[in-house]
Write an enzyme that holds these catalytic residues in place. Structure first.
Site, PDB file in Angstrom:
ATOM      1  N   ASP A   1       9.414   2.375  -0.324  1.00 37.32           N
ATOM      2  CA  ASP A   1       8.357   2.830   0.576  1.00 37.32           C
ATOM      3  C   ASP A   1       8.306   1.855   1.746  1.00 37.32           C
ATOM      4  OD1 ASP A   1       7.471   4.979  -1.101  1.00 37.32           O
ATOM      5  OD2 ASP A   1       6.430   3.516  -2.352  1.00 37.32           O
TER       6      ASP A   1
ATOM      7  N   CYS B   1       8.304   2.707  -5.263  1.00 38.23           N
ATOM      8  CA  CYS B   1       7.567   3.610  -6.144  1.00 38.23           C
ATOM      9  C   CYS B   1       7.704   3.142  -7.587  1.00 38.23           C
ATOM     10  CB  CYS B   1       8.100   5.030  -5.995  1.00 38.23           C
ATOM     11  SG  CYS B   1       7.380   6.194  -7.169  1.00 38.23           S
TER      12      CYS B   1
END
Length: 276
Positions: A190, A183
């Site tokens: 992620d 992120c």
């Protein structure tokens, strides 16, 4: 609006009542300009968002639940920052709605307004939960390859393909579960799986896997990472047809699954993978 101004990484205040203003749009243009996209898009597609933590009250005050799926067109000018999406959905919890259709209509109106384009919305009620599928991305696994690598920032020079003039084109579907990005606001990882379907000069499998792994320390939203993968493969390997589909694990009750292609084909299945 810039990601730095979003709710990500800030103290959270949960709304007591439905509040459409919680949605925080982020323009796609900035990230696309960094990829060299300044005019017509070289792809089309959809971002599929699944929301597993949606609840509201019916007219008599009884809680209702559903799983929501949002189909956001790739040509929309904005994406919605994920934490703001979570907070927005959470604001439904103590608000009364007359019907499931009323909830769907409000979701469609609000998310379409934030994205700047018409967003399709589907709601699955509990009596249909058993019909939801789980499946892995179809294709030849690149992860079977035993290789060395030490590149953890996106490097398109890792990509190569056969000489298109001297060898016949191939059609392949390749998959990997080793996609990781981070992120850009919080730095949280992620985790995702990616499917690449193409027609054209045969892509070097080892180089493609190293390239996918090279996103491991990269910061970017899910949609931006998939568009970078699409463009890097398109430029380096020159396929005639290309489609890239990623399914990311959920965070905050949401998973995001971007799909990009340069040729007409059916919408990919929205079946959850085991990690989702």
């Amino acid at each position: 609006m810039n990601p730095e101004h979003s709710p990500l990484g800030k103290a959270t205040v949960y709304a007591a009542q439905y509040d459409a203003s919680l949605l925080f749009p982020i323009p796609r243009a900035g990230a696309r300009e960094q990829l060299g996209i300044t005019s017509a898009l070289p792809f089309f597609g959809t971002d599929i968002w699944n929301a597993y933590e949606l609840s509201w009250l019916n007219a008599r005050g009884k809680p209702q639940v559903a799983i929501a799926t949002f189909y956001v067109p790739a040509e929309s000018p904005n994406i919605v920052e994920s934490k703001s999406f979570k907070l927005y959905l959470g604001s439904f919890a103590q608000s009364k709605f007359d019907s499931v259709d009323a909830v769907r209509d409000v979701l469609k109106r609000d998310v379409s307004a934030a994205c700047g384009a018409s967003v399709s919305v589907q709601l699955v009620s509990p009596h249909d939960f058993a019909k939801l599928e789980m499946d892995e991305l179809d294709g030849l696994s690149l992860d079977r390859l035993d290789l060395d690598t030490d590149v953890y920032e996106p490097d398109p020079s890792l990509l190569s393909a056969a000489d298109g003039e001297n060898e016949a084109p191939v059609e392949e579907t390749l998959v990997s579960d080793l996609l990781r990005s981070n992120c850009p606001v919080t730095g949280q990882p992620d985790w995702g799986s990616v499917q690449i379907h193409y027609v054209g000069p045969q892509i070097d499998h080892a180089g493609l896997l190293r390239y996918i792994i090279s996103f491991r320390n990269h910061t970017g939203f899910h949609e931006q990472c998939v568009e970078r993968i699409f463009l890097d493969i398109l430029h380096a390997c020159k396929p005639v047809k290309l489609a890239v589909y990623a399914r990311y694990t959920r965070r905050g009750g949401l998973d995001i699954n971007p799909f990009r292609t340069n040729y007409n084909q059916p919408m990919p299945d929205n079946a959850r993978t085991a990690r989702q």
